[in-house]
Design a protein around this motif. Sequence first.
Motif, short mmCIF file in Angstrom:
data_model
loop_
_atom_site.label_atom_id
_atom_site.label_comp_id
_atom_site.label_asym_id
_atom_site.label_seq_id
_atom_site.Cartn_x
_atom_site.Cartn_y
_atom_site.Cartn_z
N GLN A 119 2.99 0.16 -4.94
CA GLN A 119 1.92 0.25 -6.24
C GLN A 119 2.52 1.06 -7.20
O GLN A 119 2.53 0.64 -8.27
CB GLN A 119 0.78 0.75 -5.52
CG GLN A 119 -0.57 0.24 -6.60
CD GLN A 119 -0.79 -1.40 -6.79
OE1 GLN A 119 -0.66 -1.99 -5.84
NE2 GLN A 119 -0.62 -1.61 -8.03
N ARG B 49 0.98 -1.27 -0.16
CA ARG B 49 -0.05 0.00 -0.07
C ARG B 49 0.97 1.50 0.01
O ARG B 49 0.53 2.20 -0.62
CB ARG B 49 -0.86 -0.04 1.15
CG ARG B 49 -2.29 -0.94 1.03
CD ARG B 49 -2.90 -0.54 2.30
NE ARG B 49 -2.20 -1.30 3.45
CZ ARG B 49 -1.89 -0.43 4.72
NH1 ARG B 49 -2.06 0.88 4.55
NH2 ARG B 49 -1.17 -1.11 5.64
N ASP C 59 3.00 -0.29 -10.74
CA ASP C 59 2.55 0.34 -12.06
C ASP C 59 3.32 0.73 -13.12
O ASP C 59 3.12 0.38 -14.51
CB ASP C 59 1.59 1.58 -11.66
CG ASP C 59 0.27 1.20 -10.58
OD1 ASP C 59 -0.17 -0.10 -10.63
OD2 ASP C 59 -0.22 1.97 -9.76
#
Length: 373
Positions: free
Chosen positions: A46, A42, A50
Amino acid sequence: MFGTRGVPYHYGFDCGTALLDTVLDEVAGGPVLFVVDRAVLRRHAQPVIDRLRRKVPVHPFVVEAVEQQKRLSLVETLSEYAVERGFDRGGTVVAMGGGLVANIAGLAAALLYRGVRLIHLPTTPIAAFDAVLSLKQAVNLAAGKNLAGAYFQPALIACDLTWLTTIPPREMLTGVAEMAKNVLAVVPDERGRFVTAVAQLDTRPAAALQALWRIGFTAKKPLLARDPHERREALVFEYGHTVGHALEFMSGGVMGHGEAVAWGMLVAAEVSTMLGYLDEAGTEAHYEVVGPLRLPAPTTALDWVDPAALRARLATDNKRGYLAGGAGDVPMVLLQAPGTTVTGPGGLPLTLVPDKMILAALDRVRARDGWAA
Ligand SMILES: NC(=O)c1ccc[n+]([C@@H]2O[C@H](COP(=O)([O-])OP(=O)(O)OC[C@H]3O[C@@H](n4cnc5c(N)ncnc54)[C@H](O)[C@@H]3O)[C@@H](O)[C@H]2O)c1
């Protein structure tokens, strides 16, 4: 860094974008098995996932970072997961998390197709300043810590030190215990810089973390260049780990690795004093370097330790076999002064210590007042 083979280590504070470019260059278009600590997913991972996904297939595998999970079964599960998703020899294992994720992913990278590319993105002080500066990739067995593993070299290490700033303050302090170990055992001249950096962790994190990084690197680089498998002089990095690993394992994950190593160093110092190697100033230096880590009072932190269970655990220490000893003899790294180990048989920095003496030394640590928080 490791023997004659160098490994690039890119680091800085708030440098994530530049780091990702180096990671993308390294994965070279192949699939990525992205092994990530749940606490990091978290907060930090991420955007990395991505960004990688725009260029290559990424298979995230989330790990709960608890010591009981650090087992061969988890390495098998994550290897099956990767192969089922088409991960092949051209793939890269990326490990983003603390020392636990680094070890699990490192061992998987060593085993998958007998070795695939490995990239470390460390997010804890233990991982960034110590674990990734080692070829050792191991998991726990029922009998004890880090008893099954392999040596495996990463292709790249990259760390944005801002990732480390989300570590809770108490864990941050005990997390730098491996640095305290490097200071006491290898680079005692760095003592002042270490204590200053620890005091600045809250107020000047960028300066403090970069100073700790340099202390870790300064301590490890020359020894790992000469002894990359940590089987001779680099065994010094096991300082504090004999009792430390036993406490960490016995606590069932309640006591973190850093705190356990800190207690282990104090016990080792008391053993060395009892054997007449370390003088009063050397012992005091231990309490001065460990003091700023603000460990809980030893009477409460160690009150649960059952002597018989500790002896049983010491008997499975992963340095057994280096020296021929009798039942109850435990190989330990001892210091005769900060920065100087006691040299044992075969020139190794190991001394056989009767386990009863280790228990007596633990009692001396428990009894010493006035230095812990
Ligand atoms: N290979 C080696 O030479 C070597 C050296 C030192 C330690 N180790 C191993 O490393 C492990 C200890 O490493 P560790 O202290 O990093 O523990 P860890 O990997 O278990 O992480 C500690 C805790 O921090 C959390 N965490 C990780 N990154 C975070 C972040 N950025 N923000 C907030 N929380 C975060 C994790 O979820 C976990 O709860 C042990 O298993 C030890 O045996 C190996």
